[in-house]
Design a protein around this motif. Structure first.
Motif, PDB file in Angstrom:
ATOM      1  N   PRO A  47       0.799  -1.226   0.000  1.00 29.52           N
ATOM      2  CA  PRO A  47       0.000   0.000   0.000  1.00 29.52           C
ATOM      3  C   PRO A  47       0.834   1.279   0.000  1.00 29.52           C
ATOM      4  CG  PRO A  47      -0.742  -1.518   1.720  1.00 29.52           C
ATOM      5  CD  PRO A  47       0.470  -2.119   1.108  1.00 29.52           C
ATOM      6  N   ARG A  48       2.087   1.207   0.501  1.00 22.02           N
ATOM      7  CA  ARG A  48       2.907   2.420   0.514  1.00 22.02           C
ATOM      8  C   ARG A  48       3.720   2.604  -0.757  1.00 22.02           C
ATOM      9  NH1 ARG A  48       5.589   2.060   6.469  1.00 22.02           N
ATOM     10  NH2 ARG A  48       3.674   1.980   7.682  1.00 22.02           N
ATOM     11  N   GLY A  49       3.625   1.668  -1.671  1.00 18.29           N
ATOM     12  CA  GLY A  49       4.347   1.808  -2.918  1.00 18.29           C
ATOM     13  C   GLY A  49       5.339   0.686  -3.144  1.00 18.29           C
ATOM     14  N   VAL A  50       6.120   0.841  -4.194  1.00 18.86           N
ATOM     15  CA  VAL A  50       7.182  -0.119  -4.512  1.00 18.86           C
ATOM     16  C   VAL A  50       8.475   0.456  -3.948  1.00 18.86           C
ATOM     17  CG1 VAL A  50       8.458  -1.275  -6.354  1.00 18.86           C
ATOM     18  CG2 VAL A  50       6.012  -0.778  -6.651  1.00 18.86           C
ATOM     19  N   THR A  51       9.073  -0.248  -3.005  1.00 19.21           N
ATOM     20  CA  THR A  51      10.287   0.284  -2.385  1.00 19.21           C
ATOM     21  C   THR A  51      11.478   0.047  -3.300  1.00 19.21           C
ATOM     22  OG1 THR A  51       9.341  -0.268  -0.252  1.00 19.21           O
ATOM     23  CG2 THR A  51      11.675   0.288  -0.285  1.00 19.21           C
ATOM     24  N   CYS A  52      12.235   1.121  -3.523  1.00 18.71           N
ATOM     25  CA  CYS A  52      13.407   0.987  -4.370  1.00 18.71           C
ATOM     26  C   CYS A  52      14.580   1.733  -3.753  1.00 18.71           C
ATOM     27  CB  CYS A  52      13.110   1.480  -5.791  1.00 18.71           C
ATOM     28  SG  CYS A  52      12.575   3.183  -5.900  1.00 18.71           S
ATOM     29  N   ASP A  53      15.768   1.507  -4.293  1.00 21.64           N
ATOM     30  CA  ASP A  53      16.954   2.204  -3.789  1.00 21.64           C
ATOM     31  C   ASP A  53      17.078   3.558  -4.481  1.00 21.64           C
ATOM     32  OD1 ASP A  53      18.052   1.748  -6.308  1.00 21.64           O
ATOM     33  OD2 ASP A  53      19.700   0.496  -5.596  1.00 21.64           O
ATOM     34  N   ALA A  54      18.132   4.295  -4.152  1.00 23.24           N
ATOM     35  CA  ALA A  54      18.288   5.633  -4.721  1.00 23.24           C
ATOM     36  C   ALA A  54      18.511   5.584  -6.229  1.00 23.24           C
ATOM     37  CB  ALA A  54      19.438   6.364  -4.037  1.00 23.24           C
ATOM     38  N   GLY A  55      18.832   4.393  -6.755  1.00 33.05           N
ATOM     39  CA  GLY A  55      19.007   4.247  -8.196  1.00 33.05           C
ATOM     40  C   GLY A  55      17.756   3.709  -8.868  1.00 33.05           C
TER      41      GLY A  55
ATOM     42  N   ASP B   3       4.798   8.255  -8.962  1.00 36.89           N
ATOM     43  CA  ASP B   3       3.958   8.212  -7.759  1.00 36.89           C
ATOM     44  C   ASP B   3       3.968   6.850  -7.060  1.00 36.89           C
ATOM     45  OD1 ASP B   3       3.241  10.780  -8.434  1.00 36.89           O
ATOM     46  OD2 ASP B   3       1.075  10.419  -8.425  1.00 36.89           O
ATOM     47  N   VAL B   4       4.238   5.789  -7.797  1.00 33.53           N
ATOM     48  CA  VAL B   4       4.163   4.458  -7.197  1.00 33.53           C
ATOM     49  C   VAL B   4       5.421   4.108  -6.406  1.00 33.53           C
ATOM     50  CG1 VAL B   4       5.169   3.070  -9.078  1.00 33.53           C
ATOM     51  CG2 VAL B   4       3.318   2.116  -7.696  1.00 33.53           C
ATOM     52  N   ALA B   5       6.511   4.856  -6.610  1.00 32.73           N
ATOM     53  CA  ALA B   5       7.799   4.497  -6.007  1.00 32.73           C
ATOM     54  C   ALA B   5       7.947   5.062  -4.608  1.00 32.73           C
ATOM     55  CB  ALA B   5       8.940   4.988  -6.899  1.00 32.73           C
ATOM     56  N   ARG B   6       8.780   4.414  -3.830  1.00 32.12           N
ATOM     57  CA  ARG B   6       9.063   4.814  -2.457  1.00 32.12           C
ATOM     58  C   ARG B   6      10.565   4.640  -2.310  1.00 32.12           C
ATOM     59  NH1 ARG B   6       7.967   0.864   2.271  1.00 32.12           N
ATOM     60  NH2 ARG B   6       7.947   2.255   4.056  1.00 32.12           N
ATOM     61  N   PHE B   7      11.261   5.711  -1.970  1.00 39.86           N
ATOM     62  CA  PHE B   7      12.725   5.660  -2.062  1.00 39.86           C
ATOM     63  C   PHE B   7      13.375   6.456  -0.927  1.00 39.86           C
ATOM     64  CE2 PHE B   7      13.465  10.007  -3.647  1.00 39.86           C
ATOM     65  CZ  PHE B   7      12.166  10.371  -3.975  1.00 39.86           C
ATOM     66  N   PRO B   8      14.609   6.107  -0.574  1.00 46.77           N
ATOM     67  CA  PRO B   8      15.296   6.811   0.518  1.00 46.77           C
ATOM     68  C   PRO B   8      15.891   8.127   0.030  1.00 46.77           C
ATOM     69  CG  PRO B   8      16.700   5.065  -0.347  1.00 46.77           C
ATOM     70  CD  PRO B   8      15.432   5.033  -1.154  1.00 46.77           C
ATOM     71  N   HIS B   9      15.773   9.192   0.853  1.00 52.07           N
ATOM     72  CA  HIS B   9      16.312  10.484   0.436  1.00 52.07           C
ATOM     73  C   HIS B   9      17.286  11.012   1.483  1.00 52.07           C
ATOM     74  CE1 HIS B   9      16.730  14.318  -1.413  1.00 52.07           C
ATOM     75  NE2 HIS B   9      15.787  14.072  -2.307  1.00 52.07           N
ATOM     76  N   PRO B  10      18.539  11.257   1.087  1.00 52.18           N
ATOM     77  CA  PRO B  10      19.556  11.672   2.048  1.00 52.18           C
ATOM     78  C   PRO B  10      19.247  12.994   2.751  1.00 52.18           C
ATOM     79  CG  PRO B  10      20.370  11.839  -0.206  1.00 52.18           C
ATOM     80  CD  PRO B  10      19.077  11.098  -0.267  1.00 52.18           C
TER      81      PRO B  10
ATOM     82  N   LEU C 229      12.192   6.738   3.852  1.00 54.30           N
ATOM     83  CA  LEU C 229      11.561   6.405   2.579  1.00 54.30           C
ATOM     84  C   LEU C 229      10.465   7.428   2.303  1.00 54.30           C
ATOM     85  CD1 LEU C 229      11.367   2.550   3.031  1.00 54.30           C
ATOM     86  CD2 LEU C 229      12.911   3.817   1.534  1.00 54.30           C
ATOM     87  N   LEU C 230      10.502   7.982   1.108  1.00 56.86           N
ATOM     88  CA  LEU C 230       9.531   9.004   0.705  1.00 56.86           C
ATOM     89  C   LEU C 230       8.711   8.478  -0.461  1.00 56.86           C
ATOM     90  CD1 LEU C 230      11.510  12.353   0.210  1.00 56.86           C
ATOM     91  CD2 LEU C 230      10.218  11.621   2.205  1.00 56.86           C
ATOM     92  N   SER C 231       7.413   8.768  -0.442  1.00 52.66           N
ATOM     93  CA  SER C 231       6.630   8.657  -1.673  1.00 52.66           C
ATOM     94  C   SER C 231       6.144  10.052  -1.971  1.00 52.66           C
ATOM     95  CB  SER C 231       5.399   7.767  -1.518  1.00 52.66           C
ATOM     96  OG  SER C 231       5.675   6.700  -0.690  1.00 52.66           O
ATOM     97  N   LEU C 232       6.373  10.497  -3.190  1.00 52.13           N
ATOM     98  CA  LEU C 232       5.995  11.856  -3.567  1.00 52.13           C
ATOM     99  C   LEU C 232       4.954  11.783  -4.669  1.00 52.13           C
ATOM    100  CD1 LEU C 232       9.586  13.363  -3.894  1.00 52.13           C
ATOM    101  CD2 LEU C 232       8.050  13.606  -1.955  1.00 52.13           C
TER     102      LEU C 232
END
Ligand SMILES: Cc1cc2nc3c(=O)[nH]c(=O)nc-3n(C[C@H](O)[C@H](O)[C@H](O)COP(=O)(O)OP(=O)(O)OC[C@H]3O[C@@H](n4cnc5c(N)ncnc54)[C@H](O)[C@@H]3O)c2cc1C
Ligand code: SF4
Lengths: 69, 454
Positions: free
Chosen positions: B260-268, B287-294, B300-303
């Motif tokens: 439900p929070r998205g597809v978790t991916c790395d910074a790449g 919108d579907v991605a969830r990724f770490p932001h330094p 993990l952010l979903s924007l």
């Protein structure tokens, strides 16, 4: 011809609204509003507006997926 | 990745903003293999931001917001068909029509959809709408043209507020219901939320905060609504603007870290599997991605932002056709805009990642200002209201983790130079959910955020 304006980049300079007023208009003091599908007779104006935009926020092209089937 | 990265088969699922921009970037990067774009909607990629603005105002028709193509993408377009599964071993996408589409690399760009009204019998009343697709916008614009007596907007996030604004501009009576303390508060915090509330009321919106809609009434056709405070209104149109649901169900059996929070991916932009192991052939963007932001403690952010879909799609595409050492991270500072009630609102950074806020330029009174947000003594976001030109400066402060509060600018007189608490509410108290989901903790409260299950 279609356009999309990157409104994160757009600074509201209104250059485009001056050069192609039938496609770009200011909505309120600062917000830009535009017609994404450009009428045939406005294409020249829009190309000029895209070139004049100080932050190059206007992207012009053929509608995507026109070759879809 | 096997073989030559510029060859082979790439499949993109989700033929909208992120999918199109990725396809263009893949060809720009020299990808010469076969490219397939799969999209559930029958129409080619179109732009969504105008749907709640130009289209609802009746200035542009809903089928005329098609996205321009920067270059030829030479793709096979499979439009009007939904992907229903992903076989990660056989490397195939399964389509609703039974077809299987093989790939060497896959990009997931399925975005989000509107969260529906939770009671199905009420959701299907004639006059009840959501707004996410061009079709939705077309139907709603048509209904607004017909001149309803009163429009009820449920949820005062960005979409709900823009809908209310368009209705008022058309001269229609509007009631807005929001569970939280103010409009936009979930995205911008308390100070600007209070400004938004004042503006809506000044524009004639019947704004009701701290209440929920408990029932949509009608018999076939919507006639009214009841609220949690016991009141009721007559309304013949209701727009459900309760935020978005990520389109990840089709990945349920894929073994990916998708939920439900998205597809978790790395910074790449490489997707993780459910064990937290990074894949090297499945990517996610938009919108579907969830990724770490330094810049935000690697949370993990979903924007749900246009600019993020574009930037992340370009990074994903680059990384799909480049070997490891040449890959790039997606580190863009988040940014978005909104226009409503005659104002241009723009944001950089993540305002909800804050403990304090200060009006750094302009004033609330004139509705022309820059609010700067800080977290533990550094600048993390800035929001401008009719003052967009100033934002670039603050973007640099965010990028360099400059000290908060920022030194006063010379240009402008300041109404309140003293930082105040940023008052970012717990998302559970909102009707609509934030458009930025920090899925770790709220910075000022150290709470673990769990998205409300609806
Ligand atoms: C009304 C509205 C107003 C907005 N205004 C603004 C704004 O002012 N500023 C801003 O920054 N952002 C705004 N946004 C947000 C912006 O539009 C999104 O961030 C952007 O569209 C994200 O692009 P995307 O490609 O990731 O996802 P989407 O645009 O959601 O596209 C995903 C696509 O995937 C398709 N799909 C989904 N599941 C499947 C499946 N299983 N198989 C095949 N296809 C599938 C969908 O049909 C859809 O076409 C707005 C959005 C809306 C709806
Ligand atoms: S010229 Fe460019 S910056 Fe100015 S309003 Fe038009 S798009 Fe925006």
């Amino acid at each position: 011809m279609n356009i999309v304006v990157d409104l994160n980049r757009c600074q509201g300079y209104a250059q485009c609204a001056f050069l192609a007023p039938r496609v770009f208009t200011m909505h309120g003091e600062e917000a830009l509003s535009y017609a994404p599908a450009v009428p045939e007779d406005q294409q020249e104006h829009v190309l000029r507006a895209a070139a004049a935009c100080p932050v190059q926020a206007i992207l012009v092209g053929e509608e995507a997926g026109a070759d879809a089937g | 990745m096997q073989g030559e990265p510029r060859e082979g088969r790439i499949v993109v699922v989700g033929a909208s903003l992120a999918g199109l921009r990725a396809a263009e970037a893949l060809r720009d990067a020299g990808f010469v293999g076969s490219l397939t774009l799969i999209g559930e909607e029958p129409q080619p990629p179109y732009d969504r931001p105008p749907l709640s603005k130009q289209v609802l105002l009746g200035k542009v028709s809903a089928d005329r917001t098609g996205l321009p193509q920067r270059r030829r993408v030479d793709a096979q377009w499979r439009l009007g068909v939904r992907a229903i599964g992903l076989d990660p071993i056989g490397k195939e996408v399964l389509l609703a029509d039974g077809e299987k589409v093989p790939f060497d690399r896959l990009l997931i760009a399925t975005g989000t959809r509107a969260r529906p009204w939770p009671k199905p019998a009420e959701a299907t009343l004639d006059g009840v709408f959501t707004l996410r697709t061009g079709e939705d916008a077309g139907r709603l614009a048509e209904r607004l043209d017909a001149g309803p007596e009163r429009v009820l907007v449920i949820g005062a996030g960005f979409t709900g507020s823009e809908i209310a604004s368009a209705c008022r501009e058309r001269g229609l009576a509007v009631t807005v219901a929001e569970r939280g303390p103010a409009p936009l508060v979930g995205a911008l915090g308390g100070t600007l939320g209070a400004l938004a509330a004042k503006l809506q009321r000044a524009h004639g919106v019947d704004l009701r905060c701290g209440v929920t809609v408990t029932e949509l009434e009608g018999d076939g056709r919507l006639t009214g609504a009841r609220f949690s405070d016991g009141s009721r209104i007559d309304a013949d149109v209701a727009v459900v603007a309760l935020g978005a649901v990520r389109n990840t169900e089709w990945l349920a059996e894929s073994g990916l870290a998708a939920g439900p929070r998205g597809v978790t991916c790395d910074a790449g932009c490489r997707a993780f599997d459910m064990y937290g192991i990074v894949t090297d052939d499945v990517f996610a963007a938009g919108d579907v991605a969830r990724f770490p932001h330094p810049l935000f403690e690697y949370q993990l952010l979903s924007l749900e932002h246009w600019g993020n879909a574009v930037a992340q799609a370009e990074v994903a595409a680059h990384n799909m056709v480049n070997p490891g050492p040449r890959r790039r991270p997606h580190l863009t500072v988040p940014a978005f805009w909104s226009s409503q009630f005659g104002l241009n609102i723009k944001s950089v950074g993540v305002p909800t990642f804050s403990d304090q806020v200060v009006i750094a330029q302009g004033s609330l009174k004139d509705a022309r200002l820059v609010a700067v947000y800080g977290y533990r003594g550094r600048v993390t976001a800035a929001v401008s209201v009719n003052q967009a030109k100033a934002l670039e400066y603050y973007e640099r402060l965010i990028e360099t983790a400059a000290p908060f509060p920022p030194a006063p600018g010379a240009a402008d007189r300041i109404e309140s130079p003293v930082p105040v608490p940023s008052d970012v509410p717990d998302p559970k108290t909102l009707s609509h959910g934030p458009t930025v989901a920090l899925t770790g903790h709220l910075p000022d409260r150290r709470l673990t955020l769990v998205q409300p299950a609806r």
